[in-house]
Motif scaffolding. Sequence first.
Motif, PDB file in Angstrom:
ATOM      1  N   GLU A 103       0.823  -1.210   0.000  1.00  0.00           N
ATOM      2  CA  GLU A 103       0.000   0.000   0.000  1.00  0.00           C
ATOM      3  C   GLU A 103       0.858   1.261   0.000  1.00  0.00           C
TER       4      GLU A 103
ATOM      5  N   THR B 154       2.313   1.657  -3.533  1.00  0.00           N
ATOM      6  CA  THR B 154       1.350   2.131  -4.530  1.00  0.00           C
ATOM      7  C   THR B 154       0.971   3.589  -4.285  1.00  0.00           C
ATOM      8  N   LYS B 155       0.891   4.003  -3.023  1.00  0.00           N
ATOM      9  CA  LYS B 155       0.603   5.407  -2.710  1.00  0.00           C
ATOM     10  C   LYS B 155       1.713   6.308  -3.261  1.00  0.00           C
ATOM     11  N   ASP B 156       2.973   5.925  -3.033  1.00  0.00           N
ATOM     12  CA  ASP B 156       4.087   6.723  -3.545  1.00  0.00           C
ATOM     13  C   ASP B 156       4.131   6.731  -5.074  1.00  0.00           C
TER      14      ASP B 156
ATOM     15  N   ASP C 258       1.523   6.450  -7.098  1.00  0.00           N
ATOM     16  CA  ASP C 258       0.446   7.355  -7.520  1.00  0.00           C
ATOM     17  C   ASP C 258       0.883   8.811  -7.409  1.00  0.00           C
ATOM     18  N   GLN C 259       1.534   9.157  -6.292  1.00  0.00           N
ATOM     19  CA  GLN C 259       2.005  10.532  -6.092  1.00  0.00           C
ATOM     20  C   GLN C 259       3.090  10.886  -7.110  1.00  0.00           C
TER      21      GLN C 259
ATOM     22  N   ILE D 181       3.492   9.635 -10.161  1.00  0.00           N
ATOM     23  CA  ILE D 181       2.880   9.795 -11.486  1.00  0.00           C
ATOM     24  C   ILE D 181       2.219  11.170 -11.584  1.00  0.00           C
ATOM     25  N   HIS D 182       1.528  11.585 -10.522  1.00  0.00           N
ATOM     26  CA  HIS D 182       0.933  12.926 -10.525  1.00  0.00           C
ATOM     27  C   HIS D 182       2.022  13.986 -10.649  1.00  0.00           C
TER      28      HIS D 182
END
Length: 89
Positions: free
Chosen positions: A61, A64-66, A68-69, A71-72
């Motif tokens: 988790e 995946t959070k990192d 996602d950040q 990619i943004h």
Amino acid sequence: LIHSDRGYQYTSHAFAQFIKDHQAIQSMSRVGKCIDNGPMENFFGMLKSELYYLNKYDTFESLTKDIDQYIHFFNTKRITLKMGLAIPA
């Protein structure tokens, strides 16, 4: 989105079922056009060197959070001065 070359493991019926089961989208390079993978390989190289190799992840988790950040950040804020470009967005 899962991007890959056309290796046998990615063209198998089992992998197609995996894609379907996980409601993913499969993307493949064109036959004989390995250059299609260049942009994705470049992106993943940057993601690994700018994020993954600099951190230790204890849970999926947190990884995946990192990601996602990242990619943004990559799509909206990362300035590529070396290439003379501004923010990509």
